[in-house]
Design an enzyme around this catalytic site. Structure first.
Site, PDB file in Angstrom:
ATOM      1  N   LYS A  10       0.855  -1.206   0.000  1.00 11.92           N
ATOM      2  CA  LYS A  10       0.000   0.000   0.000  1.00 11.92           C
ATOM      3  C   LYS A  10       0.879   1.240   0.000  1.00 11.92           C
ATOM      4  O   LYS A  10       2.041   1.201   0.433  1.00 11.92           O
ATOM      5  CB  LYS A  10      -0.928   0.027   1.219  1.00 11.92           C
ATOM      6  N   SER A 104       0.312  -6.837   4.938  1.00 15.00           N
ATOM      7  CA  SER A 104      -0.361  -7.427   3.784  1.00 15.00           C
ATOM      8  C   SER A 104      -0.160  -8.952   3.776  1.00 15.00           C
ATOM      9  O   SER A 104      -1.069  -9.696   3.402  1.00 15.00           O
ATOM     10  CB  SER A 104       0.168  -6.800   2.494  1.00 15.00           C
ATOM     11  N   ASP A 136      -2.550  -1.754  10.401  1.00 11.31           N
ATOM     12  CA  ASP A 136      -2.740  -1.697   8.945  1.00 11.31           C
ATOM     13  C   ASP A 136      -3.356  -2.979   8.373  1.00 11.31           C
ATOM     14  O   ASP A 136      -3.675  -3.033   7.191  1.00 11.31           O
ATOM     15  CB  ASP A 136      -1.387  -1.482   8.245  1.00 11.31           C
TER      16      ASP A 136
HETATM   17  P1  ATP Z   1       4.108  -0.353   7.789  1.00 14.94           P
HETATM   18  O1  ATP Z   1       4.024   0.393   6.509  1.00 14.94           O
HETATM   19  O2  ATP Z   1       2.838  -1.107   8.161  1.00 14.94           O
HETATM   20  O3  ATP Z   1       4.719   0.415   8.932  1.00 14.94           O
HETATM   21  P2  ATP Z   1       6.528  -1.510   6.860  1.00 14.94           P
HETATM   22  O4  ATP Z   1       6.342  -1.680   5.395  1.00 14.94           O
HETATM   23  O5  ATP Z   1       7.263  -0.290   7.297  1.00 14.94           O
HETATM   24  O6  ATP Z   1       5.120  -1.576   7.559  1.00 14.94           O
HETATM   25  P3  ATP Z   1       7.207  -4.295   7.157  1.00 14.94           P
HETATM   26  O7  ATP Z   1       7.825  -4.633   5.839  1.00 14.94           O
HETATM   27  O8  ATP Z   1       5.846  -4.773   7.420  1.00 14.94           O
HETATM   28  O9  ATP Z   1       7.301  -2.729   7.448  1.00 14.94           O
HETATM   29  O10 ATP Z   1       8.241  -4.843   8.268  1.00 14.94           O
HETATM   30  C1  ATP Z   1       8.424  -4.280   9.532  1.00 14.94           C
HETATM   31  C2  ATP Z   1       9.091  -5.329  10.442  1.00 14.94           C
HETATM   32  O11 ATP Z   1       8.161  -6.383  10.665  1.00 14.94           O
HETATM   33  C3  ATP Z   1      10.333  -5.966   9.817  1.00 14.94           C
HETATM   34  O12 ATP Z   1      11.481  -5.431  10.384  1.00 14.94           O
HETATM   35  C4  ATP Z   1      10.180  -7.462  10.083  1.00 14.94           C
HETATM   36  O13 ATP Z   1      11.159  -7.937  10.977  1.00 14.94           O
HETATM   37  C5  ATP Z   1       8.801  -7.652  10.704  1.00 14.94           C
HETATM   38  N1  ATP Z   1       7.962  -8.617   9.950  1.00 14.94           N
HETATM   39  C6  ATP Z   1       7.144  -9.510  10.495  1.00 14.94           C
HETATM   40  N2  ATP Z   1       6.504 -10.222   9.548  1.00 14.94           N
HETATM   41  C7  ATP Z   1       6.908  -9.758   8.350  1.00 14.94           C
HETATM   42  C8  ATP Z   1       6.601 -10.104   7.012  1.00 14.94           C
HETATM   43  N3  ATP Z   1       5.732 -11.074   6.694  1.00 14.94           N
HETATM   44  N4  ATP Z   1       7.196  -9.387   6.036  1.00 14.94           N
HETATM   45  C9  ATP Z   1       8.058  -8.387   6.337  1.00 14.94           C
HETATM   46  N5  ATP Z   1       8.406  -8.053   7.597  1.00 14.94           N
HETATM   47  C10 ATP Z   1       7.839  -8.728   8.603  1.00 14.94           C
END
Ligand code: ATP
Length: 284
Positions: A10, A104, A136
């Protein structure tokens, strides 16, 4: 039997923080939309009651810290499911990027397990379960475009933005969402982006007004903490995109572009500054 679920990233078209709540969360107003950069989750029955996860990515936890595993544990416990699941996650969304990749994946696990374990849960029930996993996740269950309020879990579906190109650039730094919110002084935000302006732009189907309404109050905080993100935003703007904004708490910066040729040009221009650059379409 294999079940496949797509887990799209997103972007935030707007993100406003109203105030900090008594429970420590921030009261937010966000308009989010899905783009066609997606992880792919494959679910299969392992013939045992175990929950396991594999992935080609070396950047994510594969144990109970992974949100997809947490989603499976939640459903298994809540509904007394005796069956297990093996999930394979083909990770395409950059990790910790502000693109809700983990959320997601959790939503994809909820949808996929609802099918694999034949739970018969409605989308509303999956959204409610998703809220227990992260703010989210309910939006990622619903998809499309929505206004999210509360701590992000209260949703109102909005019209999708006019189809356009989205160029995403993720600098090679890790941004902690907790740090960004920790450094935000909610009472001192000078300019609040307007959710009603963004809603009107979407209802009118006006690409120009969507670009004009882009705004994210976390941007100032992240740009100050991480000058590399500020430089990336300036470069992206200088390449002539129709609208440029940081997504979520960053560090991914995205450009909205109406014309494919321009999107390719911006992509090429950004590749000199940033390794991870993607040109994708809005979904819907
Ligand atoms: P948001 O935009 O909701 O803040 P984000 O895109 O910044 O999320 P994510 O990629 O969801 O961040 O990852 C944040 C942390 O969550 C990572 O450092 C990771 O260790 C942990 N994590 C747990 N499950 C997952 C997953 N399925 N994919 C990616 N990261 C994950």
């Amino acid at each position: 039997m294999y079940i496949y679920e797509k887990a799209p990233a997103k972007i935030n078209l707007m993100l406003d923080v109203l105030h900090k709540r008594e429970d420590g969360f921030h009261e937010v107003e966000m308009v989010m939309t899905m783009v066609d950069l997606a992880d792919r989750l494959t679910l299969s029955d392992p013939g045992s009651s175990r929950i396991s996860l594999s992935s080609q990515s070396g950047y994510i936890p594969l144990d109970d810290k992974n949100l997809a595993v947490r989603a499976a544990r939640l459903l298994k416990q809540r509904f007394g499911v005796s069956r297990g699941v093996h999930m394979h996650l083909e990770k395409r969304i950059p990790v910790a990027a502000g693109l809700a990749g983990g959320s997601s994946d959790a939503a994809a696990a909820l949808r996929g397990l609802n099918r694999l374990w034949e739970l018969g849960l409605s989308e509303a029930e999956l959204e409610e379960l998703g809220a227990e996993l992260g703010s989210d996740v309910p939006f990622c269950v619903r998809g499309g475009t929505a206004l999210a309020t509360g701590r992000g879990e209260k949703l109102e579906t909005l019209p999708n933005p006019p189809r356009c190109w989205v160029v995403l650039a993720k600098p090679p730094i890790n941004v902690s969402t907790a740090d960004v919110y920790g450094n935000l002084k909610a009472g001192e935000i000078a300019v609040h982006p307007s959710s009603s302006k963004m809603r009107e732009a979407l209802e009118r189907g006006s690409f120009r007004d969507v670009c004009g309404g882009l705004g994210n109050v976390l941007e100032d905080v992240t740009l100050k903490l991480y000058p590399a993100v500020e430089r990336l935003k300036k470069v992206t703007e200088s390449l002539g995109a129709d609208g440029v904004l940081m997504s979520g708490s960053g560090p991914t910066v995205f450009a909205l572009v109406a014309k494919e040729e321009k999107a390719r040009q911006i992509c090429n221009g950004l590749r000199g500054f940033c390794e991870e650059v993607y040109a994708v379409r809005t979904l819907g």
